[in-house]
Design a protein around this motif. Structure first.
Motif, PDB file in Angstrom:
ATOM      1  N   GLY A 155       0.720  24.963   1.493  1.00  0.00           N
ATOM      2  CA  GLY A 155      -0.663  24.502   1.541  1.00  0.00           C
ATOM      3  C   GLY A 155      -0.799  23.041   1.161  1.00  0.00           C
ATOM      4  N   ALA A 156      -2.051  22.637   0.961  1.00  0.00           N
ATOM      5  CA  ALA A 156      -2.367  21.221   0.746  1.00  0.00           C
ATOM      6  C   ALA A 156      -1.704  20.647  -0.501  1.00  0.00           C
ATOM      7  CB  ALA A 156      -3.882  21.037   0.665  1.00  0.00           C
ATOM      8  N   GLU A 157      -1.488  21.475  -1.522  1.00  0.00           N
ATOM      9  CA  GLU A 157      -0.872  20.976  -2.757  1.00  0.00           C
ATOM     10  C   GLU A 157       0.513  20.386  -2.512  1.00  0.00           C
ATOM     11  OE1 GLU A 157      -2.070  23.320  -6.675  1.00  0.00           O
ATOM     12  OE2 GLU A 157      -1.326  24.670  -5.127  1.00  0.00           O
ATOM     13  N   GLY A 158       1.175  20.820  -1.467  1.00  0.00           N
ATOM     14  CA  GLY A 158       2.522  20.337  -1.182  1.00  0.00           C
ATOM     15  C   GLY A 158       2.583  18.882  -0.765  1.00  0.00           C
ATOM     16  N   ASP A 179       4.872  25.158   7.440  1.00  0.00           N
ATOM     17  CA  ASP A 179       5.638  24.574   8.546  1.00  0.00           C
ATOM     18  C   ASP A 179       6.716  23.644   7.993  1.00  0.00           C
ATOM     19  OD1 ASP A 179       6.652  23.384  10.786  1.00  0.00           O
ATOM     20  OD2 ASP A 179       4.709  22.808  11.646  1.00  0.00           O
ATOM     21  N   SER A 180       7.920  24.136   7.966  1.00  0.00           N
ATOM     22  CA  SER A 180       9.022  23.356   7.390  1.00  0.00           C
ATOM     23  C   SER A 180       9.449  22.212   8.297  1.00  0.00           C
ATOM     24  CB  SER A 180      10.219  24.271   7.117  1.00  0.00           C
ATOM     25  OG  SER A 180      10.659  24.879   8.323  1.00  0.00           O
ATOM     26  N   ASN A 181       8.977  22.197   9.538  1.00  0.00           N
ATOM     27  CA  ASN A 181       9.347  21.125  10.461  1.00  0.00           C
ATOM     28  C   ASN A 181       8.458  19.889  10.315  1.00  0.00           C
ATOM     29  OD1 ASN A 181      11.450  22.574  11.772  1.00  0.00           O
ATOM     30  ND2 ASN A 181       9.902  23.749  12.896  1.00  0.00           N
ATOM     31  N   LEU A 182       7.376  20.012   9.565  1.00  0.00           N
ATOM     32  CA  LEU A 182       6.477  18.864   9.373  1.00  0.00           C
ATOM     33  C   LEU A 182       7.157  17.815   8.505  1.00  0.00           C
ATOM     34  CD1 LEU A 182       2.854  20.202   8.723  1.00  0.00           C
ATOM     35  CD2 LEU A 182       3.601  18.715  10.574  1.00  0.00           C
ATOM     36  N   LYS A 183       7.179  16.593   8.987  1.00  0.00           N
ATOM     37  CA  LYS A 183       7.661  15.490   8.163  1.00  0.00           C
ATOM     38  C   LYS A 183       6.591  15.140   7.132  1.00  0.00           C
ATOM     39  CE  LYS A 183      11.307  14.880  10.810  1.00  0.00           C
ATOM     40  NZ  LYS A 183      12.657  15.253  10.353  1.00  0.00           N
ATOM     41  N   ARG A 184       7.013  14.655   5.995  1.00  0.00           N
ATOM     42  CA  ARG A 184       6.040  14.206   4.999  1.00  0.00           C
ATOM     43  C   ARG A 184       6.708  13.220   4.053  1.00  0.00           C
ATOM     44  NH1 ARG A 184       4.035  19.353   2.019  1.00  0.00           N
ATOM     45  NH2 ARG A 184       5.154  20.587   3.539  1.00  0.00           N
ATOM     46  N   PHE A 185       5.900  12.375   3.440  1.00  0.00           N
ATOM     47  CA  PHE A 185       6.365  11.585   2.308  1.00  0.00           C
ATOM     48  C   PHE A 185       6.131  12.442   1.073  1.00  0.00           C
ATOM     49  CE2 PHE A 185       5.542   7.165   4.394  1.00  0.00           C
ATOM     50  CZ  PHE A 185       6.690   7.327   5.140  1.00  0.00           C
ATOM     51  N   ALA A 186       7.182  12.706   0.333  1.00  0.00           N
ATOM     52  CA  ALA A 186       7.113  13.700  -0.742  1.00  0.00           C
ATOM     53  C   ALA A 186       7.154  13.054  -2.114  1.00  0.00           C
ATOM     54  CB  ALA A 186       8.267  14.688  -0.607  1.00  0.00           C
ATOM     55  N   GLY A 187       6.583  13.766  -3.083  1.00  0.00           N
ATOM     56  CA  GLY A 187       6.650  13.382  -4.481  1.00  0.00           C
ATOM     57  C   GLY A 187       6.742  14.634  -5.336  1.00  0.00           C
ATOM     58  N   TRP A 188       7.074  14.449  -6.608  1.00  0.00           N
ATOM     59  CA  TRP A 188       7.453  15.610  -7.418  1.00  0.00           C
ATOM     60  C   TRP A 188       6.286  16.557  -7.697  1.00  0.00           C
ATOM     61  CZ3 TRP A 188       7.900  16.307 -13.217  1.00  0.00           C
ATOM     62  CH2 TRP A 188       6.889  15.629 -13.903  1.00  0.00           C
ATOM     63  N   TRP A 189       5.033  16.068  -7.613  1.00  0.00           N
ATOM     64  CA  TRP A 189       3.918  16.970  -7.922  1.00  0.00           C
ATOM     65  C   TRP A 189       3.629  17.919  -6.754  1.00  0.00           C
ATOM     66  CZ3 TRP A 189       3.389  16.943 -12.856  1.00  0.00           C
ATOM     67  CH2 TRP A 189       2.347  17.653 -13.464  1.00  0.00           C
ATOM     68  N   GLY A 190       4.255  17.644  -5.619  1.00  0.00           N
ATOM     69  CA  GLY A 190       4.131  18.571  -4.503  1.00  0.00           C
ATOM     70  C   GLY A 190       5.223  19.629  -4.489  1.00  0.00           C
ATOM     71  N   HIS A 191       6.130  19.575  -5.470  1.00  0.00           N
ATOM     72  CA  HIS A 191       7.267  20.495  -5.545  1.00  0.00           C
ATOM     73  C   HIS A 191       6.847  21.824  -6.181  1.00  0.00           C
ATOM     74  CE1 HIS A 191      11.603  21.470  -6.038  1.00  0.00           C
ATOM     75  NE2 HIS A 191      11.212  22.044  -7.169  1.00  0.00           N
ATOM     76  N   ASN A 192       7.519  22.874  -5.820  1.00  0.00           N
ATOM     77  CA  ASN A 192       7.346  24.218  -6.391  1.00  0.00           C
ATOM     78  C   ASN A 192       7.055  24.148  -7.897  1.00  0.00           C
ATOM     79  OD1 ASN A 192       7.791  26.806  -7.501  1.00  0.00           O
ATOM     80  ND2 ASN A 192       9.315  27.298  -5.938  1.00  0.00           N
ATOM     81  N   LYS A 193       5.909  24.701  -8.305  1.00  0.00           N
ATOM     82  CA  LYS A 193       5.494  24.593  -9.709  1.00  0.00           C
ATOM     83  C   LYS A 193       6.467  25.294 -10.657  1.00  0.00           C
ATOM     84  CE  LYS A 193       0.666  24.598  -8.248  1.00  0.00           C
ATOM     85  NZ  LYS A 193      -0.614  25.326  -8.272  1.00  0.00           N
ATOM     86  N   GLN A 194       7.128  26.329 -10.166  1.00  0.00           N
ATOM     87  CA  GLN A 194       8.029  27.092 -11.035  1.00  0.00           C
ATOM     88  C   GLN A 194       9.282  26.304 -11.399  1.00  0.00           C
ATOM     89  OE1 GLN A 194       6.673  29.925 -12.096  1.00  0.00           O
ATOM     90  NE2 GLN A 194       4.986  29.437 -10.683  1.00  0.00           N
ATOM     91  N   THR A 195       9.698  25.402 -10.529  1.00  0.00           N
ATOM     92  CA  THR A 195      10.953  24.671 -10.772  1.00  0.00           C
ATOM     93  C   THR A 195      10.739  23.157 -10.839  1.00  0.00           C
ATOM     94  OG1 THR A 195      11.414  24.637  -8.387  1.00  0.00           O
ATOM     95  CG2 THR A 195      12.344  26.455  -9.654  1.00  0.00           C
TER      96      THR A 195
END
Length: 423
Positions: free
Chosen positions: A298-301, A269-285
């Motif tokens: 999923g939850a890792e995000g 769900d791209s509409n969910l707001k969240r406080f983000a950090g780099w370990w939740g970012h796409n592992k490939q990039t």
């Protein structure tokens, strides 16, 4: 096993331990002792679980790899640090009844609770209230009050307490239904502790979730006293999120990391707001430092920072034992062991003992909370001095929690025998 088959004898307790397929796991834990080396009767896993004997080995392996590899331990260690949290996910998911993609071990419980409320508590001017049980653990109350205050609402007026009826100890589901009927159009979030820390009452997660969703409210579950104790079946029961600690029934050490569940319906769900950090970012990039945030599904995000490996090593040590024992087996023994504790307490003559925890095993975990008539903390202190490690909660409750992975029938028998002598 039913009460009809329990016996109030030490011989019976010893026989049950001999026939218990999980009894062998007791020797996998360090049991605290007195100054003479005699084991305490440790019934306080609801506050801090005991240390698995392999914890030191697991942590030492990471210390050795740190000294050997330095930064390259992220990829070269025996258990590489980069994906280390993934070593915990599958076993943790089994214990809480979730899909691996719905679970991540990170941060601590209240930190995770705030992160989840950023995403799932989205108040409006009319629909902003939060429901918790009246005797929720204080940290939950502080957290939701601070969220209400942060969003500009009166923290007392915005908080609705699900209370026991006058003269009762336990919350009734029909009273929660009434709250939702009367205030459902104002309620944005139900945050309920799966198993209440004080009474030991375990709440029906599926019914609570369905009730909240019927009124267009989000539902979160605090599993601090549930994870490793009851089976919350999070995926099937369907709450939007859940959070827990790992140092109680999961035996990961004081202040260790917590866990987090996000139901898969929210995974992308791209509409969910969240406080983000780099370990939740796409592992490939993730290591291409100039990318816009691209959350892992999923939850890792919801991860923020690279995880503390030494703490995770301690969690892995305990989860390996849980996995070997099988959580269904642990829960089965829990029902029988706590049933034996209840039977022995009821065998005490007179009316001095009142068990305030529900009698139905489906409505409790391993903990029994008891009130002793006309007693104060002096009785609890005498229990502790006699080698029984339990827990006291004001104003007058002793919490006793036989953790099935390391406690024995003999532990339970000895505890009640000591209590009878003190009474």
């Amino acid at each position: 096993m039913t009460t009809a088959t329990y016996e109030n004898t030490l011989a019976f307790a010893k026989e049950q331990d001999q026939n218990d397929p999980l009894h062998k796991f007791r020797k996998e834990f360090h049991i605290p002792t007195d100054k003479n080396g005699k084991e305490h009767v440790y019934l306080c896993g609801n506050s801090l679980g005991l240390q698995p004997k392999n914890t030191q080995k697991y942590i030492q392996e990471e210390l050795n790899d740190w000294s050997k590899f330095g930064v390259e331990g992220h990829t070269e260690a025996k258990h590489p640090w980069m994906p280390y949290h993934e070593f915990l996910t599958e076993k943790m998911a089994k214990i809480v009844g979730a899909k691996p993609s719905e679970v991540v071990m990170m941060n601590t419980l209240t930190t995770n609770l705030h992160l989840m409320m950023v995403s799932f508590y989205r108040p409006t001017s009319k629909k902003y209230k939060i429901v918790i049980e009246s005797d929720a653990f204080p940290s939950d109350k502080y957290a939701v009050e601070s969220q209400l205050d942060f969003h500009g609402f009166d923290k007392k007026e915005g908080l609705i307490l699900w209370k026991p009826r006058k003269g009762e100890e336990l919350c009734r589901f029909e009273d929660l239904e009434k709250i939702m009927e009367e205030h459902g159009d104002e309620i944005a979030l139900l945050l309920i502790g799966s198993t209440n820390y004080y009474t030991g009452q375990s709440f029906p997660i599926k019914k609570i979730t369905e009730l909240g969703h019927q009124h267009n409210a989000k539902v979160g579950i605090d599993l601090a006293h549930g994870a490793g104790n009851i089976q919350p079946n999070l995926h099937e029961n369907g709450p939007d999120f859940a959070v827990w600690c790992s140092y109680k029934y999961l035996n990961s050490g004081p202040g260790s990391l917590g866990g987090c569940f996000v139901h898969e319906r929210h995974a992308n769900d791209s509409n969910l707001k969240r406080f983000a950090g780099w370990w939740g970012h796409n592992k490939q990039t993730r290591f291409n430092m100039r990318q816009e945030f691209d959350p892992i599904p999923g939850a890792e995000g919801w991860q923020l920072s690279n995880p503390p490996i030494l703490s995770m090593a301690a969690i892995r040590a305990s989860l390996d034992l849980f996995d070997e024992a099988g959580f269904d087996n642990i829960r089965k023994k829990s029902v029988e062991l706590t049933g034996y504790l209840e039977f022995l307490l009821q065998e005490i003559e007179g009316d001095q003992i009142e068990i305030i925890t529900p009698r139905n095993p489906e409505e409790r975990g391993c903990q029994l909370s008891i009130k002793v008539k006309n007693a104060n903390k002096e009785l609890f202190n005498k229990l502790m001095n006699a080698g029984v490690i339990a827990d006291w909660r004001e104003p007058n409750v002793i919490r006793i929690a036989p953790a099935p992975i390391y406690n024995s029938y003999e532990d339970v028998y000895n505890m009640v025998s000591i209590l009878k002598e003190l009474l």
